[in-house]
Design a protein around this motif. Sequence first.
Motif, PDB file in Angstrom:
ATOM      1  N   VAL A 192     -55.569  30.024  18.166  1.00  0.00           N
ATOM      2  CA  VAL A 192     -55.350  31.479  18.129  1.00  0.00           C
ATOM      3  C   VAL A 192     -53.911  31.809  18.558  1.00  0.00           C
ATOM      4  N   LEU A 193     -53.363  31.024  19.490  1.00  0.00           N
ATOM      5  CA  LEU A 193     -51.954  31.240  19.882  1.00  0.00           C
ATOM      6  C   LEU A 193     -51.020  30.981  18.697  1.00  0.00           C
ATOM      7  N   GLY A 194     -51.351  29.967  17.894  1.00  0.00           N
ATOM      8  CA  GLY A 194     -50.554  29.681  16.694  1.00  0.00           C
ATOM      9  C   GLY A 194     -50.627  30.834  15.711  1.00  0.00           C
ATOM     10  N   GLU A 195     -51.824  31.365  15.503  1.00  0.00           N
ATOM     11  CA  GLU A 195     -52.016  32.517  14.606  1.00  0.00           C
ATOM     12  C   GLU A 195     -51.258  33.741  15.140  1.00  0.00           C
ATOM     13  N   GLN A 196     -51.300  33.905  16.448  1.00  0.00           N
ATOM     14  CA  GLN A 196     -50.631  35.053  17.072  1.00  0.00           C
ATOM     15  C   GLN A 196     -49.111  34.998  16.838  1.00  0.00           C
ATOM     16  N   LEU A 197     -48.579  33.778  16.814  1.00  0.00           N
ATOM     17  CA  LEU A 197     -47.146  33.618  16.528  1.00  0.00           C
ATOM     18  C   LEU A 197     -46.821  34.211  15.153  1.00  0.00           C
ATOM     19  N   ALA A 198     -47.756  34.046  14.215  1.00  0.00           N
ATOM     20  CA  ALA A 198     -47.500  34.522  12.850  1.00  0.00           C
ATOM     21  C   ALA A 198     -47.671  36.030  12.718  1.00  0.00           C
ATOM     22  N   ASP A 199     -48.704  36.590  13.354  1.00  0.00           N
ATOM     23  CA  ASP A 199     -48.932  38.019  13.074  1.00  0.00           C
ATOM     24  C   ASP A 199     -48.962  38.919  14.313  1.00  0.00           C
ATOM     25  N   GLY A 200     -48.659  38.366  15.463  1.00  0.00           N
ATOM     26  CA  GLY A 200     -48.476  39.199  16.649  1.00  0.00           C
ATOM     27  C   GLY A 200     -49.747  39.610  17.371  1.00  0.00           C
ATOM     28  N   ALA A 201     -50.916  39.370  16.773  1.00  0.00           N
ATOM     29  CA  ALA A 201     -52.165  39.810  17.408  1.00  0.00           C
ATOM     30  C   ALA A 201     -53.016  38.589  17.793  1.00  0.00           C
ATOM     31  N   TYR A 202     -53.718  38.695  18.924  1.00  0.00           N
ATOM     32  CA  TYR A 202     -54.579  37.599  19.384  1.00  0.00           C
ATOM     33  C   TYR A 202     -55.982  37.854  18.838  1.00  0.00           C
ATOM     34  N   HIS A 203     -56.233  37.351  17.625  1.00  0.00           N
ATOM     35  CA  HIS A 203     -57.561  37.556  17.042  1.00  0.00           C
ATOM     36  C   HIS A 203     -57.997  36.297  16.293  1.00  0.00           C
ATOM     37  N   ALA A 204     -59.303  36.036  16.338  1.00  0.00           N
ATOM     38  CA  ALA A 204     -59.838  34.748  15.877  1.00  0.00           C
ATOM     39  C   ALA A 204     -60.649  34.856  14.590  1.00  0.00           C
ATOM     40  N   ASP A 205     -60.528  35.977  13.863  1.00  0.00           N
ATOM     41  CA  ASP A 205     -61.453  36.140  12.731  1.00  0.00           C
ATOM     42  C   ASP A 205     -61.123  35.252  11.531  1.00  0.00           C
ATOM     43  N   ASN A 206     -59.921  34.684  11.458  1.00  0.00           N
ATOM     44  CA  ASN A 206     -59.646  33.618  10.489  1.00  0.00           C
ATOM     45  C   ASN A 206     -59.686  32.244  11.147  1.00  0.00           C
ATOM     46  N   SER A 216     -66.090  38.931  21.229  1.00  0.00           N
ATOM     47  CA  SER A 216     -64.895  39.437  21.897  1.00  0.00           C
ATOM     48  C   SER A 216     -63.719  38.525  21.578  1.00  0.00           C
ATOM     49  N   ASN A 217     -62.661  39.095  21.007  1.00  0.00           N
ATOM     50  CA  ASN A 217     -61.449  38.313  20.776  1.00  0.00           C
ATOM     51  C   ASN A 217     -60.767  37.963  22.090  1.00  0.00           C
ATOM     52  N   ARG A 218     -60.845  38.872  23.046  1.00  0.00           N
ATOM     53  CA  ARG A 218     -60.177  38.643  24.332  1.00  0.00           C
ATOM     54  C   ARG A 218     -60.770  37.429  25.040  1.00  0.00           C
ATOM     55  N   ASP A 219     -62.094  37.341  25.036  1.00  0.00           N
ATOM     56  CA  ASP A 219     -62.763  36.237  25.735  1.00  0.00           C
ATOM     57  C   ASP A 219     -63.049  35.051  24.815  1.00  0.00           C
ATOM     58  N   LEU A 220     -62.726  35.168  23.538  1.00  0.00           N
ATOM     59  CA  LEU A 220     -63.091  34.161  22.537  1.00  0.00           C
ATOM     60  C   LEU A 220     -64.571  33.795  22.647  1.00  0.00           C
ATOM     61  N   ASP A 221     -65.393  34.840  22.694  1.00  0.00           N
ATOM     62  CA  ASP A 221     -66.851  34.660  22.720  1.00  0.00           C
ATOM     63  C   ASP A 221     -67.286  34.607  21.253  1.00  0.00           C
ATOM     64  N   ARG A 230     -64.310  23.961  20.551  1.00  0.00           N
ATOM     65  CA  ARG A 230     -64.334  25.206  21.322  1.00  0.00           C
ATOM     66  C   ARG A 230     -63.137  25.273  22.276  1.00  0.00           C
ATOM     67  N   GLU A 231     -62.787  24.107  22.838  1.00  0.00           N
ATOM     68  CA  GLU A 231     -61.668  24.078  23.795  1.00  0.00           C
ATOM     69  C   GLU A 231     -60.300  24.231  23.121  1.00  0.00           C
ATOM     70  N   ILE A 232     -60.201  23.810  21.844  1.00  0.00           N
ATOM     71  CA  ILE A 232     -58.880  23.953  21.194  1.00  0.00           C
ATOM     72  C   ILE A 232     -58.733  25.307  20.488  1.00  0.00           C
ATOM     73  N   LEU A 233     -59.828  26.086  20.420  1.00  0.00           N
ATOM     74  CA  LEU A 233     -59.774  27.377  19.723  1.00  0.00           C
ATOM     75  C   LEU A 233     -58.627  28.261  20.243  1.00  0.00           C
ATOM     76  N   HIS A 234     -58.500  28.351  21.559  1.00  0.00           N
ATOM     77  CA  HIS A 234     -57.470  29.207  22.163  1.00  0.00           C
ATOM     78  C   HIS A 234     -56.064  28.850  21.653  1.00  0.00           C
ATOM     79  N   PHE A 235     -55.784  27.526  21.521  1.00  0.00           N
ATOM     80  CA  PHE A 235     -54.438  27.104  21.106  1.00  0.00           C
ATOM     81  C   PHE A 235     -54.203  27.456  19.632  1.00  0.00           C
TER      82      PHE A 235
END
Length: 302
Positions: A127-141, A155-160, A120-125
Motif C-alpha cells: 500500500v505504501l508503494g501504491e501511495q507513492l503513485a497516487d498519494g492516497a493510502y488505500h488498498a482497494d487495488n 478500513s483502509n486506515r487499519d488495513l482490516d 497479510r504482513e506485506i500488505l502495508h508495504f
Amino acid sequence: NSVSVFAPASVANVAVGFDILGFALDRPGDEIVARFSDKPGLRITRITGDGGKLSMDTQKNTASFSAYKLLEHLGENEWGIDMEIHKKMPFGSGLGSSAASAVGGVMAVNELLGGRLSKREILHFAVLGEQLADGAYHADNVAPSLFGGIVLIRSNRDLDVHNIPVPDGLYASVLYPEVEVLTRDARAILKKEVPLSATIEQCGNLAGFMVGLYNSDFGLLSRSLHDVIIEPQRAQLIPHFYATKAAALNAGALGCSISGAGPSIFALSSSRAIAENVGIAMEKIYLEENINCQLFVSPINQ
Ligand code: HSE
C-alpha cells in the motif's frame, strides 16, 4: 537465487464499494524478477513494457519502493538485490497498474529472502508503494492483487481486509478504451457531501452485494450492482460510457460500472460464455467509434 512473481490487474470499487471493494483478474498483470547481487542495495536493472515512462529510481518506482520499505522494516537494507519489472498491462487504465507493480515488488523481495513475512504482513508495504503513485493510502487495488478474489476493506486506515467468497461461474469482462482519465481528476470532481437518500441506497446495495456473494445469489448480485454515488459523477469523463453499459446489460451482464477511477469499464456475468458475449458487445461500441480498446475476460479466482 532468483525469483519471479506475477501480480494481477484488479478492478477497484466494484460499483458499490468506493475505495473499499476490489477484485483481481487472472490477467493481465506485471511480472517482477528479483535476484541477489554482489553490489549492496536495491536497484532496478531493467523495465520492459512501459514505453520508457517509469522511473528506474528505487525511491520513485512503486515496485522498488514497496520492496525497499519491506527491507527497511526487516533491517535488511544491506542486501544487494537487482529487480526487473516487466509491465504486461496498460497504465492509467483504471486496472490497478501501479498496485500490481507495488504488490509484485514486495512479493518478489519477500520470497527472495525466504518468505519471511505473510501476505497479510506485506500488505502495508504494498500500500505504501501504491501511495507513492497516487498519494492516497488505500488498498482497494493492492489487496485484491495480493490475495486474489474479491476483497472488502472494512478500513483502509487499519488495513482490516477480508476475502469474500466468490460464487462459481462469476466472470468479469473488462474493457479498456484508450482514452485518458487521470485518477487525480476523477477524484477531484467528486462532491464531498453525499445526500442521505443516496447513502441509504448505496448501503443497501453494498450489503445486498455481499449477501449475494455469500449465497451465490446471482439475482441479488444483479439487483445490488448499482452505484448511485460515484458513477453518475464520473461517467462524463468516459466517452460512450452509458452506451457501453447498456450494451453489457443487454448482452446479459449482471451489472456494469466503472473500473476504479476509469476509463476501463467492467461487467460481471454468471458464466464465461455470457462474459465473452458481454465483452464483445462492449468492445463493439468503441470499435464503431474508432477508439482503440483492449478487452479482458477473466474468472474471478480466489
Ligand atoms: N478507489 C479509487 C478511486 C481507485 O476510484 O478513485 C483508484 O485508485
